[in-house]
Scaffold this active site. Structure first.
Site, PDB file in Angstrom:
ATOM      1  N   PHE A 173       0.827  -1.220   0.000  1.00 45.09           N
ATOM      2  CA  PHE A 173       0.000   0.000   0.000  1.00 45.09           C
ATOM      3  C   PHE A 173       0.859   1.266   0.000  1.00 45.09           C
ATOM      4  CE2 PHE A 173      -2.387   2.730   3.300  1.00 45.09           C
ATOM      5  CZ  PHE A 173      -2.990   3.511   2.334  1.00 45.09           C
ATOM      6  N   THR A 176       9.606 -11.214   9.968  1.00 41.30           N
ATOM      7  CA  THR A 176       9.684 -10.191   8.906  1.00 41.30           C
ATOM      8  C   THR A 176      10.124  -8.841   9.467  1.00 41.30           C
ATOM      9  OG1 THR A 176       7.957 -11.298   7.664  1.00 41.30           O
ATOM     10  CG2 THR A 176       8.359  -8.989   7.122  1.00 41.30           C
ATOM     11  N   THR A 188       5.719   3.175  12.752  1.00 38.39           N
ATOM     12  CA  THR A 188       4.325   3.492  13.058  1.00 38.39           C
ATOM     13  C   THR A 188       4.194   4.185  14.415  1.00 38.39           C
ATOM     14  OG1 THR A 188       2.256   2.413  13.686  1.00 38.39           O
ATOM     15  CG2 THR A 188       4.208   1.084  13.862  1.00 38.39           C
ATOM     16  N   TYR A 229       2.149  -6.835  16.601  1.00 35.53           N
ATOM     17  CA  TYR A 229       2.589  -5.983  15.476  1.00 35.53           C
ATOM     18  C   TYR A 229       3.424  -4.820  15.998  1.00 35.53           C
ATOM     19  CZ  TYR A 229       2.339  -2.121  12.115  1.00 35.53           C
ATOM     20  OH  TYR A 229       2.654  -1.050  11.302  1.00 35.53           O
ATOM     21  N   LYS A 237      -7.830  -3.856   6.255  1.00 35.40           N
ATOM     22  CA  LYS A 237      -7.847  -2.685   7.140  1.00 35.40           C
ATOM     23  C   LYS A 237      -9.238  -2.064   7.086  1.00 35.40           C
ATOM     24  CE  LYS A 237      -3.350  -3.159   7.862  1.00 35.40           C
ATOM     25  NZ  LYS A 237      -2.439  -3.057   6.790  1.00 35.40           N
ATOM     26  N   LEU A 238      -9.592  -1.323   8.138  1.00 39.70           N
ATOM     27  CA  LEU A 238     -10.981  -0.911   8.322  1.00 39.70           C
ATOM     28  C   LEU A 238     -11.596  -0.183   7.114  1.00 39.70           C
ATOM     29  CD1 LEU A 238     -13.457  -0.710  10.176  1.00 39.70           C
ATOM     30  CD2 LEU A 238     -12.547   1.452  11.011  1.00 39.70           C
ATOM     31  N   TYR A 285     -15.531  -3.148  15.724  1.00 34.76           N
ATOM     32  CA  TYR A 285     -15.085  -3.799  16.969  1.00 34.76           C
ATOM     33  C   TYR A 285     -15.579  -3.016  18.194  1.00 34.76           C
ATOM     34  CZ  TYR A 285     -11.617  -6.297  14.032  1.00 34.76           C
ATOM     35  OH  TYR A 285     -10.983  -7.059  13.091  1.00 34.76           O
ATOM     36  N   GLY A 345      -6.746  -6.604  23.399  1.00 31.93           N
ATOM     37  CA  GLY A 345      -5.745  -5.560  23.668  1.00 31.93           C
ATOM     38  C   GLY A 345      -5.905  -4.324  22.799  1.00 31.93           C
ATOM     39  N   HIS A 346      -7.128  -4.036  22.388  1.00 33.45           N
ATOM     40  CA  HIS A 346      -7.403  -2.964  21.412  1.00 33.45           C
ATOM     41  C   HIS A 346      -6.969  -1.588  21.936  1.00 33.45           C
ATOM     42  CE1 HIS A 346     -10.695  -1.530  18.355  1.00 33.45           C
ATOM     43  NE2 HIS A 346      -9.514  -0.997  18.126  1.00 33.45           N
TER      44      HIS A 346
HETATM   45  P1  NAD Z   1       1.377  -3.550   3.384  1.00 32.09           P
HETATM   46  O1  NAD Z   1       1.065  -4.746   4.212  1.00 32.09           O
HETATM   47  O2  NAD Z   1       0.337  -2.993   2.468  1.00 32.09           O
HETATM   48  O3  NAD Z   1       2.651  -3.860   2.462  1.00 32.09           O
HETATM   49  C1  NAD Z   1       3.769  -4.531   2.941  1.00 32.09           C
HETATM   50  C2  NAD Z   1       4.614  -4.938   1.738  1.00 32.09           C
HETATM   51  O4  NAD Z   1       5.779  -5.613   2.249  1.00 32.09           O
HETATM   52  C3  NAD Z   1       3.918  -5.921   0.785  1.00 32.09           C
HETATM   53  O5  NAD Z   1       4.123  -5.527  -0.543  1.00 32.09           O
HETATM   54  C4  NAD Z   1       4.603  -7.248   1.071  1.00 32.09           C
HETATM   55  O6  NAD Z   1       4.640  -8.121  -0.048  1.00 32.09           O
HETATM   56  C5  NAD Z   1       6.002  -6.803   1.490  1.00 32.09           C
HETATM   57  N1  NAD Z   1       6.669  -7.783   2.341  1.00 32.09           N
HETATM   58  C6  NAD Z   1       6.155  -8.376   3.461  1.00 32.09           C
HETATM   59  N2  NAD Z   1       7.037  -9.271   3.949  1.00 32.09           N
HETATM   60  C7  NAD Z   1       8.135  -9.218   3.130  1.00 32.09           C
HETATM   61  C8  NAD Z   1       9.376  -9.904   3.122  1.00 32.09           C
HETATM   62  N3  NAD Z   1       9.663 -10.836   4.033  1.00 32.09           N
HETATM   63  N4  NAD Z   1      10.276  -9.610   2.153  1.00 32.09           N
HETATM   64  C9  NAD Z   1       9.985  -8.665   1.204  1.00 32.09           C
HETATM   65  N5  NAD Z   1       8.812  -8.006   1.161  1.00 32.09           N
HETATM   66  C10 NAD Z   1       7.902  -8.274   2.113  1.00 32.09           C
HETATM   67  O7  NAD Z   1       1.899  -2.477   4.399  1.00 32.09           O
HETATM   68  P2  NAD Z   1       1.720  -0.880   4.403  1.00 32.09           P
HETATM   69  O8  NAD Z   1       0.446  -0.544   5.066  1.00 32.09           O
HETATM   70  O9  NAD Z   1       2.013  -0.348   3.062  1.00 32.09           O
HETATM   71  O10 NAD Z   1       2.881  -0.454   5.410  1.00 32.09           O
HETATM   72  C11 NAD Z   1       4.207  -0.213   4.928  1.00 32.09           C
HETATM   73  C12 NAD Z   1       5.096   0.163   6.090  1.00 32.09           C
HETATM   74  O11 NAD Z   1       4.590   1.346   6.717  1.00 32.09           O
HETATM   75  C13 NAD Z   1       5.175  -0.898   7.191  1.00 32.09           C
HETATM   76  O12 NAD Z   1       6.495  -0.932   7.655  1.00 32.09           O
HETATM   77  C14 NAD Z   1       4.229  -0.391   8.265  1.00 32.09           C
HETATM   78  O13 NAD Z   1       4.622  -0.837   9.537  1.00 32.09           O
HETATM   79  C15 NAD Z   1       4.403   1.110   8.106  1.00 32.09           C
HETATM   80  N6  NAD Z   1       3.235   1.919   8.515  1.00 32.09           N
HETATM   81  C16 NAD Z   1       1.993   1.623   8.026  1.00 32.09           C
HETATM   82  C17 NAD Z   1       0.915   2.427   8.375  1.00 32.09           C
HETATM   83  C18 NAD Z   1      -0.466   2.175   7.832  1.00 32.09           C
HETATM   84  O14 NAD Z   1      -1.409   2.879   8.213  1.00 32.09           O
HETATM   85  N7  NAD Z   1      -0.661   1.238   6.904  1.00 32.09           N
HETATM   86  C19 NAD Z   1       1.111   3.520   9.241  1.00 32.09           C
HETATM   87  C20 NAD Z   1       2.405   3.790   9.725  1.00 32.09           C
HETATM   88  C21 NAD Z   1       3.456   2.978   9.336  1.00 32.09           C
HETATM   89  P1  TYD Z   2      -7.014  -1.158  11.228  1.00 28.64           P
HETATM   90  O1  TYD Z   2      -7.444  -0.605   9.913  1.00 28.64           O
HETATM   91  O2  TYD Z   2      -6.797  -2.632  11.352  1.00 28.64           O
HETATM   92  O3  TYD Z   2      -5.708  -0.340  11.672  1.00 28.64           O
HETATM   93  P2  TYD Z   2      -4.940  -0.313  13.117  1.00 28.64           P
HETATM   94  O4  TYD Z   2      -5.379  -1.460  13.921  1.00 28.64           O
HETATM   95  O5  TYD Z   2      -3.511  -0.448  12.693  1.00 28.64           O
HETATM   96  O6  TYD Z   2      -5.260   0.994  13.713  1.00 28.64           O
HETATM   97  O7  TYD Z   2      -8.090  -0.747  12.313  1.00 28.64           O
HETATM   98  C1  TYD Z   2      -8.473   0.605  12.489  1.00 28.64           C
HETATM   99  C2  TYD Z   2      -9.457   0.661  13.644  1.00 28.64           C
HETATM  100  O8  TYD Z   2     -10.665   0.002  13.239  1.00 28.64           O
HETATM  101  C3  TYD Z   2      -8.990  -0.083  14.874  1.00 28.64           C
HETATM  102  O9  TYD Z   2      -9.454   0.637  16.030  1.00 28.64           O
HETATM  103  C4  TYD Z   2      -9.668  -1.427  14.792  1.00 28.64           C
HETATM  104  C5  TYD Z   2     -10.971  -1.105  14.099  1.00 28.64           C
HETATM  105  N1  TYD Z   2     -11.510  -2.168  13.217  1.00 28.64           N
HETATM  106  C6  TYD Z   2     -12.865  -2.495  13.290  1.00 28.64           C
HETATM  107  O10 TYD Z   2     -13.631  -1.927  14.084  1.00 28.64           O
HETATM  108  N2  TYD Z   2     -13.344  -3.456  12.454  1.00 28.64           N
HETATM  109  C7  TYD Z   2     -12.549  -4.122  11.557  1.00 28.64           C
HETATM  110  O11 TYD Z   2     -13.051  -5.012  10.826  1.00 28.64           O
HETATM  111  C8  TYD Z   2     -11.164  -3.757  11.481  1.00 28.64           C
HETATM  112  C9  TYD Z   2     -10.246  -4.433  10.516  1.00 28.64           C
HETATM  113  C10 TYD Z   2     -10.699  -2.770  12.322  1.00 28.64           C
END
Ligand code: NAD
Ligand code: TYD
Length: 351
Positions: free
Chosen positions: A13, A102, A132, A157, A196-197, A214, A290-291
Site C-alpha cells: 500500500f 519479517t 508506526t 505488530y 484494514k478498516l 469492533y 488488547g485494542h
Molecule cells: P502492506 O502490508 O500494504 O505492504 C507490505 C509490503 O511488504 C507488501 O508488498 C509485502 O509483499 C512486502 N513484504 C512483506 N514481507 C516481506 C518480506 N519478508 N520480504 C519482502 N517483502 C515483504 O503495508 P503498508 O500498510 O504499506 O505499510 C508499509 C510500512 O509502513 C510498514 O512498515 C508499516 O509498519 C508502516 N506503517 C503503516 C501504516 C499504515 O497505516 N498502513 C502507518 C504507519 C506505518
Molecule cells: P485497522 O485498519 O486494522 O488499523 P490499526 O489497527 O492499525 O489501527 O483498524 C483501524 C481501527 O478500526 C482499529 O481501532 C480497529 C478497528 N476495526 C474495526 O472496528 N473493524 C474491523 O473489521 C477492522 C479491521 C478494524
C-alpha cells in the site's frame, strides 16, 4: 545527483505510493522495488511504473540473510527506504512469530547488509526506516504522541515494529550507520488492502455485507492521506537529521464509528442509494484483544524543521478514496478472491 535506492515493500500500500513519487520526481535516481509479494504485495499497484527506465523490480525476501547480503554487494545501493513488513494487527494476534521474522529479523538483515556495504564510506548514504505511531502504545482521551514519548507497544505488530526501531537506533549509535526514521499515524487512500478498516468497509458496503465494528466503535485513529505520508518520506529522506525520528500525522482524529458513518453517507451518495441505507450494515462485533483506545500524533517537529504539512483532511480524502475504489472494482475483486475469503471467514465468523 545520481543515486541507487532500494525501496522495500513497494508492491504494498504505502510503498507503492512512495516509489511512484520517487520514480516520477527523481528521474536521475534508479529505484529498486524489493518485495516478495506476500498476500499484501501486488504488482498491479505499480503497473504504471513498469516501463519507466528508472524503475526496477526484484522479487526477494528480506528475512533471507544470505540473499540480502549478496543483493546489496551486487547492486551497491546508496539509499534504503524500508517499508516491507507484516502490517496488520489482527494477523499479528493470530501469528506473532511471522511478525517477528519479517519485521525484526528482516530489518536486521537490511541493517547488516547496509553496514557491510557502507562501512568504509558512509558519505551520502542513507538508511530510512518507516515505522508506526503504534509503538507508543495507547492514549487516553487527552494528549499526543511526540518523538519523546516512551515506547509502550501492546500488540505483537507494534512490539515487532518497536523492536525494529530499536535496532535501527542501535546501528546508528554503535556503528554510525546513517539512519533516519519516522513514526506515522494510520494511512488511507488508494491501493489499501481490504483487511484494514476503511477499504474493508468500502468493499462490504459495495456488496451490501455487514460492516464489522469492533467493540462500541469508540476507538480513535488519526487518519493520514497516503500521498501526504509519501511526501513526508521524501522530505525526511533528503533533509532529515541523521539519527532522528519524525512523527507524521495531520491532527485528523475520528472514532471508528463516526468514520464509518461518514463513509456510509459518501457511499450512499456515490452509489445512488437512499441516505441511511449503508448505515444499516453497521454491525458491532467482539472487540479486538488488547485494542488500543486512541492514537494521535503531534507533528510539530516535522512541520517546524522540515516545513511539511498535510494537504488533505478526511472529508476530502475519503471522497477521493471512495472514488478510486469505485473506479477500480476489478482491483478489489482481484485482491478479495482466493485466500482473502478464507482469512475473512476465520477472522470474522462467530465474532
Ligand atoms: P502492506 O502490508 O500494504 O505492504 C507490505 C509490503 O511488504 C507488501 O508488498 C509485502 O509483499 C512486502 N513484504 C512483506 N514481507 C516481506 C518480506 N519478508 N520480504 C519482502 N517483502 C515483504 O503495508 P503498508 O500498510 O504499506 O505499510 C508499509 C510500512 O509502513 C510498514 O512498515 C508499516 O509498519 C508502516 N506503517 C503503516 C501504516 C499504515 O497505516 N498502513 C502507518 C504507519 C506505518
Ligand atoms: P485497522 O485498519 O486494522 O488499523 P490499526 O489497527 O492499525 O489501527 O483498524 C483501524 C481501527 O478500526 C482499529 O481501532 C480497529 C478497528 N476495526 C474495526 O472496528 N473493524 C474491523 O473489521 C477492522 C479491521 C478494524
Amino acid at each position: 545527483m545520481k543515486r541507487k535506492i532500494v525501496i522495500t515493500g513497494a508492491a504494498g500500500f504505502i510503498g507503492s505510493h512512495v516509489i511512484r513519487l520517487f520514480v516520477n520526481k527523481y528521474p536521475e535516481y534508479d529505484c529498486y522495488n524489493l518485495d516478495n509479494l506476500t498476500y499484501a504485495g501486488n504488482l498491479e499497484n505499480v503497473k504504471d511504473l513498469q516501463d519507466k527506465p528508472n524503475y526496477h523490480f526484484i522479487k526477494g525476501d528480506i528475512t533471507d540473510t544470505e540473499f540480502i547480503e549478496k543483493l546489496f554487494q551486487q547492486h551497491r545501493f546508496d539509499g534504503v527506504i524500508h517499508l516491507a513488513a507484516e502490517s496488520h494487527v489482527d494477523r499479528s494476534i493470530a501469528d506473532p512469530l511471522c511478525f517477528i521474522r519479517t519485521n525484526v529479523l528482516g530489518t536486521a538483515n537490511l541493517l547488516n547488509a547496509a553496514r557491510n556495504l557502507w562501512k568504509d564510506d558512509m558519505e551520502g548514504k542513507r538508511f530510512y526506516h518507516v515505522s508506526t505511531d503504534e509503538v507508543y502504545g495507547s492514549l487516553g482521551a487527552e494528549g499526543y504522541f511526540t518523538e519523546k514519548t516512551a515506547y509502550s507497544p501492546r500488540s505483537p505488530y507494534s512490539a515487532s515494529k518497536a523492536s525494529s526501531d530499536h535496532f535501527v537506533r542501535a546501528y546508528f549509535h554503535t556503528y554510525g550507520l546513517p539512519v533516519v526514521m519516522s513514526n506515522c499515524s494510520n494511512n488511507y487512500g488508494s491501493h489499501h488492502f481490504p483487511e484494514k478498516l476503511i477499504p474493508l468497509a468500502i468493499n462490504n458496503i459495495r456488496h451490501n455485507q455487514p460492516i464489522p465494528v469492533y467493540g462500541k466503535g469508540a476507538n480513535v485513529r488519526d487518519g493520514l492521506w497516503v500521498d501526504d505520508h509519501a511526501r513526508a518520506i521524501d522530505v525526511i529522506f533528503h533533509k532529515g537529521r541523521l539519527g532522528e525520528t519524525y512523527n507524521i500525522g495531520g491532527h485528523n482524529e475520528w472514532s471508528n464509528l463516526d468514520l464509518i458513518k461518514l463513509l456510509c453517507r459518501i457511499m450512499d451518495r456515490k452509489l445512488g442509494r437512499e441516505e441511511g441505507t449503508s448505515e444499516k450494515l453497521i454491525t458491532f462485533v467482539k472487540d479486538r484483544a488488547g485494542h488500543d483506545l486512541r492514537y494521535a500524533i503531534d507533528p510539530t517537529k516535522l512541520r517546524d524543521e522540515l516545513g511539511w504539512e498535510p494537504s488533505l483532511q478526511f472529508e476530502e480524502g475519503l471522497e477521493k478514496t471512495v472514488d478510486w475504489y469505485l473506479a477500480n472494482q476489478e482491483w478489489l475483486d482481484h485482491v478479495t478472491s482466493g485466500d482473502y475469503q478464507k482469512y475473512y471467514e476465520k477472522q470474522y465468523q462467530g465474532r
